[in-house]
Design a protein around this motif. Structure first.
Motif, PDB file in Angstrom:
ATOM      1  N   LEU A  15       0.845  -1.189   0.000  1.00  0.00           N
ATOM      2  CA  LEU A  15       0.000   0.000   0.000  1.00  0.00           C
ATOM      3  C   LEU A  15       0.877   1.234   0.000  1.00  0.00           C
ATOM      4  N   LYS A  16       0.219   2.376  -0.068  1.00  0.00           N
ATOM      5  CA  LYS A  16       0.964   3.578  -0.431  1.00  0.00           C
ATOM      6  C   LYS A  16       1.677   4.288   0.709  1.00  0.00           C
ATOM      7  N   GLU A  17       1.026   4.419   1.832  1.00  0.00           N
ATOM      8  CA  GLU A  17       1.609   5.247   2.881  1.00  0.00           C
ATOM      9  C   GLU A  17       1.552   4.539   4.229  1.00  0.00           C
ATOM     10  N   PRO A  18       2.357   5.024   5.188  1.00  0.00           N
ATOM     11  CA  PRO A  18       2.424   4.310   6.450  1.00  0.00           C
ATOM     12  C   PRO A  18       1.365   4.739   7.473  1.00  0.00           C
ATOM     13  N   VAL A  19       0.883   3.788   8.214  1.00  0.00           N
ATOM     14  CA  VAL A  19      -0.044   4.051   9.317  1.00  0.00           C
ATOM     15  C   VAL A  19       0.159   2.947  10.336  1.00  0.00           C
ATOM     16  N   MET A 104     -11.380   6.215 -12.602  1.00  0.00           N
ATOM     17  CA  MET A 104     -11.320   4.856 -13.151  1.00  0.00           C
ATOM     18  C   MET A 104     -10.020   4.169 -12.758  1.00  0.00           C
ATOM     19  N   HIS A 105      -8.907   4.904 -12.870  1.00  0.00           N
ATOM     20  CA  HIS A 105      -7.648   4.214 -12.553  1.00  0.00           C
ATOM     21  C   HIS A 105      -7.562   3.941 -11.057  1.00  0.00           C
ATOM     22  N   SER A 106      -8.135   4.827 -10.244  1.00  0.00           N
ATOM     23  CA  SER A 106      -8.126   4.596  -8.805  1.00  0.00           C
ATOM     24  C   SER A 106      -8.993   3.392  -8.429  1.00  0.00           C
ATOM     25  N   HIS A 107     -10.175   3.289  -9.015  1.00  0.00           N
ATOM     26  CA  HIS A 107     -11.065   2.171  -8.683  1.00  0.00           C
ATOM     27  C   HIS A 107     -10.514   0.842  -9.199  1.00  0.00           C
ATOM     28  N   LEU A 108      -9.879   0.865 -10.392  1.00  0.00           N
ATOM     29  CA  LEU A 108      -9.282  -0.377 -10.911  1.00  0.00           C
ATOM     30  C   LEU A 108      -8.137  -0.803  -9.999  1.00  0.00           C
ATOM     31  N   LEU A 109      -7.372   0.181  -9.548  1.00  0.00           N
ATOM     32  CA  LEU A 109      -6.277  -0.105  -8.625  1.00  0.00           C
ATOM     33  C   LEU A 109      -6.842  -0.717  -7.344  1.00  0.00           C
ATOM     34  N   TRP A 110      -7.930  -0.110  -6.847  1.00  0.00           N
ATOM     35  CA  TRP A 110      -8.534  -0.619  -5.611  1.00  0.00           C
ATOM     36  C   TRP A 110      -9.008  -2.053  -5.779  1.00  0.00           C
ATOM     37  N   LEU A 111      -9.679  -2.318  -6.913  1.00  0.00           N
ATOM     38  CA  LEU A 111     -10.209  -3.657  -7.154  1.00  0.00           C
ATOM     39  C   LEU A 111      -9.067  -4.668  -7.143  1.00  0.00           C
ATOM     40  N   GLY A 112      -7.942  -4.285  -7.735  1.00  0.00           N
ATOM     41  CA  GLY A 112      -6.779  -5.162  -7.744  1.00  0.00           C
ATOM     42  C   GLY A 112      -6.246  -5.384  -6.342  1.00  0.00           C
ATOM     43  N   VAL A 113      -6.128  -4.315  -5.566  1.00  0.00           N
ATOM     44  CA  VAL A 113      -5.604  -4.434  -4.196  1.00  0.00           C
ATOM     45  C   VAL A 113      -6.531  -5.308  -3.353  1.00  0.00           C
ATOM     46  N   ALA A 114      -7.838  -5.070  -3.486  1.00  0.00           N
ATOM     47  CA  ALA A 114      -8.800  -5.861  -2.707  1.00  0.00           C
ATOM     48  C   ALA A 114      -8.690  -7.328  -3.088  1.00  0.00           C
ATOM     49  N   SER A 332     -15.107   5.074  10.697  1.00  0.00           N
ATOM     50  CA  SER A 332     -15.984   3.966  10.319  1.00  0.00           C
ATOM     51  C   SER A 332     -15.223   2.648  10.241  1.00  0.00           C
ATOM     52  N   VAL A 333     -13.939   2.709   9.878  1.00  0.00           N
ATOM     53  CA  VAL A 333     -13.139   1.472   9.853  1.00  0.00           C
ATOM     54  C   VAL A 333     -13.040   0.919  11.255  1.00  0.00           C
ATOM     55  N   ALA A 334     -12.752   1.813  12.213  1.00  0.00           N
ATOM     56  CA  ALA A 334     -12.642   1.384  13.600  1.00  0.00           C
ATOM     57  C   ALA A 334     -13.947   0.733  14.039  1.00  0.00           C
ATOM     58  N   ALA A 335     -15.069   1.248  13.541  1.00  0.00           N
ATOM     59  CA  ALA A 335     -16.360   0.678  13.917  1.00  0.00           C
ATOM     60  C   ALA A 335     -16.615  -0.633  13.177  1.00  0.00           C
ATOM     61  N   ALA A 336     -16.243  -0.672  11.883  1.00  0.00           N
ATOM     62  CA  ALA A 336     -16.519  -1.874  11.087  1.00  0.00           C
ATOM     63  C   ALA A 336     -15.709  -3.074  11.561  1.00  0.00           C
ATOM     64  N   ILE A 348     -10.946  -5.354   5.150  1.00  0.00           N
ATOM     65  CA  ILE A 348     -11.821  -4.280   5.655  1.00  0.00           C
ATOM     66  C   ILE A 348     -11.104  -2.944   5.558  1.00  0.00           C
ATOM     67  N   VAL A 349      -9.810  -2.952   5.920  1.00  0.00           N
ATOM     68  CA  VAL A 349      -9.049  -1.709   5.816  1.00  0.00           C
ATOM     69  C   VAL A 349      -8.930  -1.308   4.340  1.00  0.00           C
ATOM     70  N   ALA A 350      -8.671  -2.288   3.494  1.00  0.00           N
ATOM     71  CA  ALA A 350      -8.534  -1.996   2.062  1.00  0.00           C
ATOM     72  C   ALA A 350      -9.859  -1.543   1.468  1.00  0.00           C
ATOM     73  N   ALA A 351     -10.969  -1.932   2.082  1.00  0.00           N
ATOM     74  CA  ALA A 351     -12.279  -1.629   1.498  1.00  0.00           C
ATOM     75  C   ALA A 351     -12.584  -0.141   1.462  1.00  0.00           C
ATOM     76  N   ILE A 352     -11.959   0.660   2.330  1.00  0.00           N
ATOM     77  CA  ILE A 352     -12.181   2.101   2.233  1.00  0.00           C
ATOM     78  C   ILE A 352     -11.186   2.699   1.248  1.00  0.00           C
ATOM     79  N   ASP A 353     -10.321   1.859   0.690  1.00  0.00           N
ATOM     80  CA  ASP A 353      -9.268   2.328  -0.209  1.00  0.00           C
ATOM     81  C   ASP A 353      -8.407   3.359   0.513  1.00  0.00           C
ATOM     82  N   PRO A 354      -7.775   2.951   1.610  1.00  0.00           N
ATOM     83  CA  PRO A 354      -7.062   3.942   2.407  1.00  0.00           C
ATOM     84  C   PRO A 354      -5.892   4.524   1.635  1.00  0.00           C
ATOM     85  N   CYS A 355      -5.674   5.792   1.861  1.00  0.00           N
ATOM     86  CA  CYS A 355      -4.545   6.447   1.220  1.00  0.00           C
ATOM     87  C   CYS A 355      -3.367   6.396   2.191  1.00  0.00           C
ATOM     88  N   LEU A 356      -3.219   5.341   2.864  1.00  0.00           N
ATOM     89  CA  LEU A 356      -2.167   5.142   3.865  1.00  0.00           C
ATOM     90  C   LEU A 356      -1.903   3.650   3.848  1.00  0.00           C
TER      91      LEU A 356
END
Lengths: 394, 159
Positions: A15-19, A104-114, A332-336, A348-356
């Protein structure tokens, strides 16, 4: 069983950034999530105060490599409104084309990551290959695959020639066919159904309570979309629909994103076919009015992005306050995650497409014995979680 | 989607808290004293169906720090509730109990501007690194890095 604290993070190459997450777990079930985002503060808001509008746009593109156009457009349209500039239609169309290609490129990227997070690497390869088509189009338009630098205060930097438009239109049917394929897969593919359905579920009421935005919110039937609610660019004049779903789980978020891929493709096609003539930019004044204040809203691929801009009569901003969609989604992630399986953290974390980012290194601590040890991302992904001897005490 | 809120409607419901003005066609701004913010938010939630918190914006006006709570609801009108706190003692009650998403925004603001939110369950660091010196708030206008001070990261060997 005693509660176990599992620090997840801060580094992960996928993923892209640290958390850093501190996941408190009871056995395999998650009790609570604590978040630390402090690894990537680059002081962009402060730096923006000392650069003029021309130099601040490239800086803002670097807030995020994936949604660079979102940040630049959000800022540019805010400043232009404060300057009371009328932006040429052609520039608005070009901005919209790039914005939707970016989605489109962001959602395709997300689908791949998920897909990758659930171990379905074939889909990961497919979506990322198709994403290349979108990247190529973006490169053809702007010269860059990411950080397109299309915006200027007053319009866009470069034009789309009729030849370019023709060549882009020729490539859209292939993408459309592939998106159709993903719609079919999402409905019937067993791996996806098994790992996505019922995972990370958030009801409509929970989404509203925890303030999630973007596809995460729309997957639970909360139909907030800044493109329709607070129309900017040309979204109120072109045909498109807000995609929502009622499932509220990772499966719903997948369906929303695939649906948005279709809508974006339709918008890109419409804009290219109906691209109006005329100039692509107007001369903007050097300075913005004194005492100007605006809350600029923009629907980035991950959700609503908000720039709060204040101007002071100079060529620099007095204050730029950026609220990114990912920050809004963490609550919402913390809640989910509560009461979910440890193994579902990645998806679940990837499902919000985190930028971290998440992590490849996990330290497991057993509070009772004070023992700590490492487990790898793979073990976590496969649902295996065991404490190996370690020396550090938390 | 419901109708946009008008200035009159908002003045009727929130006028008692402060000055209401139309900032833009779908943005209404209410300026008020810090101690009424909480009641105003509860009123906006109840009477104006503001179900979401868009953002909490902050700005430093040198003598005062400004907090602006942007709320939105099915009417898709942004209600901005603005207040000013004295820079030397910026303190306000948290709203994270009535609006959970505010929790993470308040942590961010506390980190970068040093505003204390009374009653926040865990006002921990969010944005700045753990070895950042206490009491330095980098987004304040008067903040400048002090030469020689350690701001985190790897210590340079000064042998």
């Amino acid at each position: 069983m005693a509660h176990v604290v599992i620090p997840v993070g801060p580094q992960h190459p996928a993923l892209k950034e640290p958390v850093n997450f501190r996941v408190v777990a009871d056995g395999e079930k998650i009790v609570r999530l604590e978040i630390d985002l402090s690894y990537n503060h680059r002081g962009i808001e402060k730096a923006a105060e000392s650069r003029d509008f021309i130099r601040v746009l490239p800086l803002l593109e670097r807030v995020c490599g994936i949604c660079s156009h979102s940040h630049a457009t959000c800022f540019a349209k805010g400043i232009e409104e404060l300057m009371q500039l009328e932006i040429p239609q052609r520039a608005q169309y070009i901005r919209t084309i790039v914005a939707e290609l970016e989605r489109m490129h962001s959602h395709l990227l997300w689908l791949g990551v998920a897909a990758h997070e659930i171990g379905f690497n074939t889909l990961f390869m497919w979506t990322w290959r198709d994403r290349e088509t979108v990247q190529d189009i973006l490169e053809e338009i702007s010269g860059n695959r990411v950080n397109y630098n299309m915006n200027e205060i007053g319009g866009v930097r470069c034009d789309i020639s009729p030849e370019q438009a023709g060549s882009i239109l020729k490539r859209l049917p292939l993408l459309e066919e592939r998106i159709g394929e993903y719609v079919k897969m999402a409905k019937s593919q067993r791996t996806m159904l098994m790992r996505f359905c019922g995972v990370g579920k958030l009801s409509r009421a929970e989404i509203l309570r925890y303030g999630a935005v973007g596809p995460t919110a729309r997957a639970s039937g909360v139909d907030y979309d800044a493109r329709r609610d607070d129309p900017y660019l040309i979204y109120n004049t072109i045909p498109w629909n807000v995609v929502t779903d009622e499932d509220g789980d990772v499966f719903g978020r997948t369906k929303v994103r695939i649906g948005e891929l279709r809508e974006s493709l339709g918008m890109v096609r419409y804009c290219l076919e109906n691209l109006p003539g005329g100039p692509i930019r107007v001369q903007a004044p050097k300075t913005a009015p004194s005492g100007g204040e605006i809350l600029s809203r923009y629907e980035a691929p991950r959700g609503e992005l908000v720039h709060f801009i204040r101007t002071n009569g100079t060529d620099k901003v007095e204050r730029l306050d950026i609220r990114t969609p990912t920050l809004a989604n963490w609550t919402s992630v913390a809640a989910a995650l509560v009461d979910q399986n440890l193994a579902d953290i990645p998806v679940i974390v990837a499902a919000i497409d985190p930028c971290l980012s998440c992590t490849s290194r996990l330290v497991v601590a057993d509070r009772k014995s004070g023992k700590t040890g490492n487990i790898s991302w793979n073990e976590l992904r496969n649902g295996v979680c065991r404490i190996r001897p370690g020396s550090n005490r938390i | 989607m419901n109708k946009k809120l008008t200035l009159e409607e908002v003045t009727g419901k929130l006028g008692r808290f402060g000055t209401v003005e139309q900032a833009r066609f779908n943005r209404i701004r209410v300026s008020m004293e810090p101690d009424t913010i909480r009641d105003a938010i509860i009123a906006a939630q109840g009477d104006l169906a503001c179900e979401r918190l868009l953002a909490i914006s902050t700005a430093d006006n040198t003598e005062t720090l400004e907090l602006i709570y942007h709320l939105i609801g099915p009417h898709r009108t942004v209600i901005s509730l603005a207040t000013r706190l004295p820079s030397h003692l910026p303190k306000i009650r948290t709203i994270s109990d009535i609006l959970p998403p505010a929790g993470i925004y308040e942590r961010q603001i506390h980190d970068l501007f040093g505003i204390t939110f009374d009653g926040h369950p865990g006002l921990n660091r969010l944005m700045l690194n753990e070895d950042w010196p206490e009491g330095e708030y980098p987004l304040r206008k008067d903040w400048k890095p002090e030469p020689g001070r350690f701001y985190g990261g790897i210590r340079e060997d000064r042998s």
